[in-house]
Design a protein around this motif. Structure first.
Motif, PDB file in Angstrom:
ATOM      1  N   ASN A 181       0.726  -1.554   0.256  1.00  0.00           N
ATOM      2  CA  ASN A 181       0.150  -0.154   0.067  1.00  0.00           C
ATOM      3  C   ASN A 181       0.737   1.269   0.191  1.00  0.00           C
ATOM      4  N   ARG A 184      -8.511  -1.957  -7.173  1.00  0.00           N
ATOM      5  CA  ARG A 184      -9.392  -0.949  -6.700  1.00  0.00           C
ATOM      6  C   ARG A 184      -8.240   0.484  -7.046  1.00  0.00           C
ATOM      7  N   ASP A 243     -16.194   8.735  -4.150  1.00  0.00           N
ATOM      8  CA  ASP A 243     -17.151  10.136  -4.234  1.00  0.00           C
ATOM      9  C   ASP A 243     -16.248  10.859  -3.774  1.00  0.00           C
ATOM     10  N   GLN A 244     -14.898  10.883  -2.615  1.00  0.00           N
ATOM     11  CA  GLN A 244     -14.814  11.333  -2.346  1.00  0.00           C
ATOM     12  C   GLN A 244     -12.769  12.543  -2.868  1.00  0.00           C
ATOM     13  N   THR A 247     -10.467   8.446   4.255  1.00  0.00           N
ATOM     14  CA  THR A 247      -9.474   7.678   3.515  1.00  0.00           C
ATOM     15  C   THR A 247      -8.307   7.909   3.196  1.00  0.00           C
ATOM     16  N   VAL A 248      -7.354   6.968   2.657  1.00  0.00           N
ATOM     17  CA  VAL A 248      -6.504   6.537   2.245  1.00  0.00           C
ATOM     18  C   VAL A 248      -5.552   6.914   1.265  1.00  0.00           C
ATOM     19  N   THR A 249      -6.514   6.068   0.036  1.00  0.00           N
ATOM     20  CA  THR A 249      -5.489   6.169  -1.519  1.00  0.00           C
ATOM     21  C   THR A 249      -7.115   7.778  -1.837  1.00  0.00           C
ATOM     22  N   ASP A 296      -7.207  -3.997   7.951  1.00  0.00           N
ATOM     23  CA  ASP A 296      -6.407  -5.388   6.770  1.00  0.00           C
ATOM     24  C   ASP A 296      -5.847  -6.306   7.759  1.00  0.00           C
ATOM     25  N   ILE A 347     -14.525   0.265   9.379  1.00  0.00           N
ATOM     26  CA  ILE A 347     -14.091   0.792   7.763  1.00  0.00           C
ATOM     27  C   ILE A 347     -14.996   0.572   6.716  1.00  0.00           C
TER      28      ILE A 347
HETATM   29  C1  UD1 Z   1      -6.803   1.568   1.519  1.00  0.00           C
HETATM   30  C2  UD1 Z   1      -6.212   0.047   1.580  1.00  0.00           C
HETATM   31  C3  UD1 Z   1      -6.861  -1.035   2.476  1.00  0.00           C
HETATM   32  C4  UD1 Z   1      -7.075  -0.711   3.035  1.00  0.00           C
HETATM   33  C5  UD1 Z   1      -7.878   0.639   3.324  1.00  0.00           C
HETATM   34  C6  UD1 Z   1      -8.448   0.748   4.992  1.00  0.00           C
HETATM   35  C7  UD1 Z   1      -4.163   0.483  -0.366  1.00  0.00           C
HETATM   36  C8  UD1 Z   1      -4.238   0.756  -1.705  1.00  0.00           C
HETATM   37  N1  UD1 Z   1      -5.408   0.026  -0.132  1.00  0.00           N
HETATM   38  O1  UD1 Z   1      -7.799   1.513   0.549  1.00  0.00           O
HETATM   39  O2  UD1 Z   1      -5.936  -2.296   2.402  1.00  0.00           O
HETATM   40  O3  UD1 Z   1      -8.454  -1.967   3.619  1.00  0.00           O
HETATM   41  O4  UD1 Z   1      -7.316   1.639   3.263  1.00  0.00           O
HETATM   42  O5  UD1 Z   1      -7.426   1.430   5.678  1.00  0.00           O
HETATM   43  O6  UD1 Z   1      -4.270   1.149   0.240  1.00  0.00           O
HETATM   44  N2  UD1 Z   1     -14.650   5.633   0.679  1.00  0.00           N
HETATM   45  C9  UD1 Z   1     -15.740   6.460   0.966  1.00  0.00           C
HETATM   46  N3  UD1 Z   1     -15.600   7.070  -0.627  1.00  0.00           N
HETATM   47  C10 UD1 Z   1     -14.664   7.524  -1.185  1.00  0.00           C
HETATM   48  C11 UD1 Z   1     -13.309   6.541  -0.556  1.00  0.00           C
HETATM   49  C12 UD1 Z   1     -13.595   5.453   0.792  1.00  0.00           C
HETATM   50  O7  UD1 Z   1     -16.817   6.349   0.598  1.00  0.00           O
HETATM   51  O8  UD1 Z   1     -14.405   8.350  -1.660  1.00  0.00           O
HETATM   52  C13 UD1 Z   1     -15.633   5.323   1.945  1.00  0.00           C
HETATM   53  C14 UD1 Z   1     -14.856   3.418   1.708  1.00  0.00           C
HETATM   54  O9  UD1 Z   1     -16.797   2.392   1.365  1.00  0.00           O
HETATM   55  C15 UD1 Z   1     -14.453   2.749   2.832  1.00  0.00           C
HETATM   56  C16 UD1 Z   1     -13.899   3.977   4.104  1.00  0.00           C
HETATM   57  O10 UD1 Z   1     -14.373   5.192   2.997  1.00  0.00           O
HETATM   58  O11 UD1 Z   1     -15.860   2.327   4.104  1.00  0.00           O
HETATM   59  C17 UD1 Z   1     -12.337   3.660   3.976  1.00  0.00           C
HETATM   60  O12 UD1 Z   1     -12.065   3.570   3.011  1.00  0.00           O
HETATM   61  P1  UD1 Z   1     -10.561   3.887   1.698  1.00  0.00           P
HETATM   62  O13 UD1 Z   1      -9.409   4.254   3.521  1.00  0.00           O
HETATM   63  O14 UD1 Z   1     -10.543   4.755   1.049  1.00  0.00           O
HETATM   64  O15 UD1 Z   1     -10.496   2.535   1.416  1.00  0.00           O
HETATM   65  P2  UD1 Z   1      -9.027   2.400   0.416  1.00  0.00           P
HETATM   66  O16 UD1 Z   1      -7.640   3.735   0.016  1.00  0.00           O
HETATM   67  O17 UD1 Z   1      -9.331   1.781  -0.933  1.00  0.00           O
END
Ligand code: UD1
Length: 428
Positions: free
Chosen positions: A23, A92, A124-125, A166-168, A312, A334
């Motif tokens: 990640n 993703r 969406d974020q 949100t991480v990514t 995770d 999460i």
């Molecule tokens: C990253 C990690 C993943 C980890 C997750 C949470 C990477 C490549 N993957 O995933 O291994 O499980 O963080 O620690 O780094 N959400 C929204 N809208 C958005 C973005 C997120 O509703 O635009 C929600 C998601 O559905 C989820 C929560 O926010 O419920 C957290 O998601 P997010 O931190 O974005 O996870 P990833 O970045 O995809």
């Protein structure tokens, strides 16, 4: 389709080397799109998600070379700004190319990720934040179509507050803001070590970023970024998986190449379960060969954003609780629908009841091997931990999920004394 066969109940012993963090490697590779100069990344794990992103960068026109754990990316000539559905649907995190492409080329077309085994997981974020930075974004035929809508052609700094952590999303916005005009503030930013690692790389490329590791990140845009060399941080989830496996098998394992500073929440819980933990700068030793009562103690956890207990690690820690003394509550905050490993653990003899976002795990003296199915990456890791602890043979099907995120896991576990083998099947 490949399977893993595990003969359980061999205590894991010895030393194992952690790989670089998946990640952290993925956003670092995407960041190379921000510059026309080469970026060299070391300690990149060799696993499917990295190969998928290499293919994606290659499809955009970047030259990507891999030599062992070193990846060199030269994104001087980018002839295409489209990330196709075929690549995005398998991973993703491909959405991480959106911010860099838009920031450097003023346009990007990235497929929407589509359905995912662990809940809706929208983007969406990411979209909302990029719009705040001056992008015009529409969704056409399943693709996010983004264009810079400012007169200068560059994104412009803004104050962005994401609705949830949100991480990514944080990573995409941070990368996009590096080349924007003016100052960007990202409020409610993710504090994960992988975000900090990306900020470190971006600074090495000439970006002006501060506040990473806190929930407010400030980026002052620059006109261009340059090449850099960077070493990716250790994979705290891989490290944690080995530690859980060591505890579940009552072993004595030292993980090297780790960063104990990233593992506080997990190490606390492992200690609570009865493990003896010793840490040094780059290693963690877990001893569970002399557990009082011969079994770990049941320990409840609640997943939260960093620095809390990582989602995770939820499945692997649940597997430990399946053979623990007592009853634990595992709460997932999460992701919705991240309990798909539960019915498979039950096939191994675990006693688990799902209660909304929580699972009540009643520890059993033993599990017994069975055929089970991997459903997502970390669920698979939970099944591996359970299989190592179970009596008899466990056969895990659909391990391509595991291959997405673990670098030679069965080889590393065999080095610790596990009886585990990959069975290559044809068509079954
Ligand atoms: C990253 C990690 C993943 C980890 C997750 C949470 C990477 C490549 N993957 O995933 O291994 O499980 O963080 O620690 O780094 N959400 C929204 N809208 C958005 C973005 C997120 O509703 O635009 C929600 C998601 O559905 C989820 C929560 O926010 O419920 C957290 O998601 P997010 O931190 O974005 O996870 P990833 O970045 O995809």
């Amino acid at each position: 389709m490949d399977k893993l066969r595990i003969e359980g109940q061999h205590p894991l012993r010895g030393v194992v080397q952690a790989s670089g963090a998946k990640n952290a490697a993925l956003p670092a590779m995407a960041a190379a799109l921000l510059t026309a100069e080469p970026v060299e990344l070391r300690n990149v794990p060799q696993l499917m998600d990295v190969r998928t992103l290499r293919r994606l960068l290659g499809s955009l026109g970047a030259a990507v070379e891999q030599d062992g754990d070193t990846v060199r990316i030269d994104a001087r000539e980018i002839g295409n700004v489209e990330a196709s559905y075929d690549l995005v649907k398998t991973m993703r995190a491909s959405v991480l190319v959106l911010g860099p492409l838009l920031a450097r080329f003023g346009q990007a077309r990235v497929s929407l990720p589509g359905g995912c085994a662990i809940g809706a997981r929208p983007v969406d974020q990411h979209i909302k934040g990029l719009q705040a930075l001056g992008a015009d974004i529409t969704v056409e035929q399943g693709y996010i179509v983004a264009r810079t809508a400012t007169s200068s052609g560059r994104l412009r700094g803004a104050r962005i507050a994401t609705d949830m952590v949100t991480v990514t999303g944080t990573e995409n916005l941070m990368m996009a803001a590096t080349l924007a005009e003016g100052e960007t503030w990202i409020d409610n930013a993710a504090r994960e070590p992988e975000v900090v690692d990306l900020a470190r790389l971006l600074r090495a490329m000439g970006a002006r970023i501060s506040g990473d590791g806190t929930s407010q990140i400030r980026v002052v845009g620059v006109e261009r970024l340059h090449g850099a060399r960077h070493r990716v941080i250790p994979d705290r989830i891989e490290v944690g998986t080995f530690l859980c496996a060591a505890l579940a098998t009552r072993g004595d394992v030292t993980v090297t190449g780790a960063d104990p500073g990233h593992q506080d929440a997990l190490l606390d819980k492992l200690s609570e379960a009865g493990a003896q933990i010793e840490t040094a700068a780059d290693r963690i030793r877990l001893r569970a060969d002399a557990l009082a009562g011969g079994r770990p103690r049941a320990v409840s956890v609640r997943t939260t954003e960093y620095p809390g207990f990582a989602t995770d690690m939820q499945a692997q820690f649940m597997a430990v609780n399946c053979i623990a003394d007592g009853t634990a509550r595992i709460t997932e905050t999460i992701f919705e629908n991240r309990f798909m490993h539960v019915q498979e653990l039950v096939r191994l003899g675990a006693r688990i009841d799902i209660d909304g976002h929580s699972c009540i795990v009643q520890g059993m003296p033993r599990l017994s091997g069975a055929s089970v199915m991997a459903t997502d990456l970390r669920a698979s890791a939970g099944l591996v931990v359970a299989g190592l602890a179970a009596e008899g043979t466990t056969l895990i099907d659909r391990i391509y999920h595991l291959d997405r995120g673990y670098d030679a896991i069965e080889v590393k576990l065999r080095g610790l004394g596990a009886d585990i083998a990959r069975v290559t099947g044809k068509g079954d």
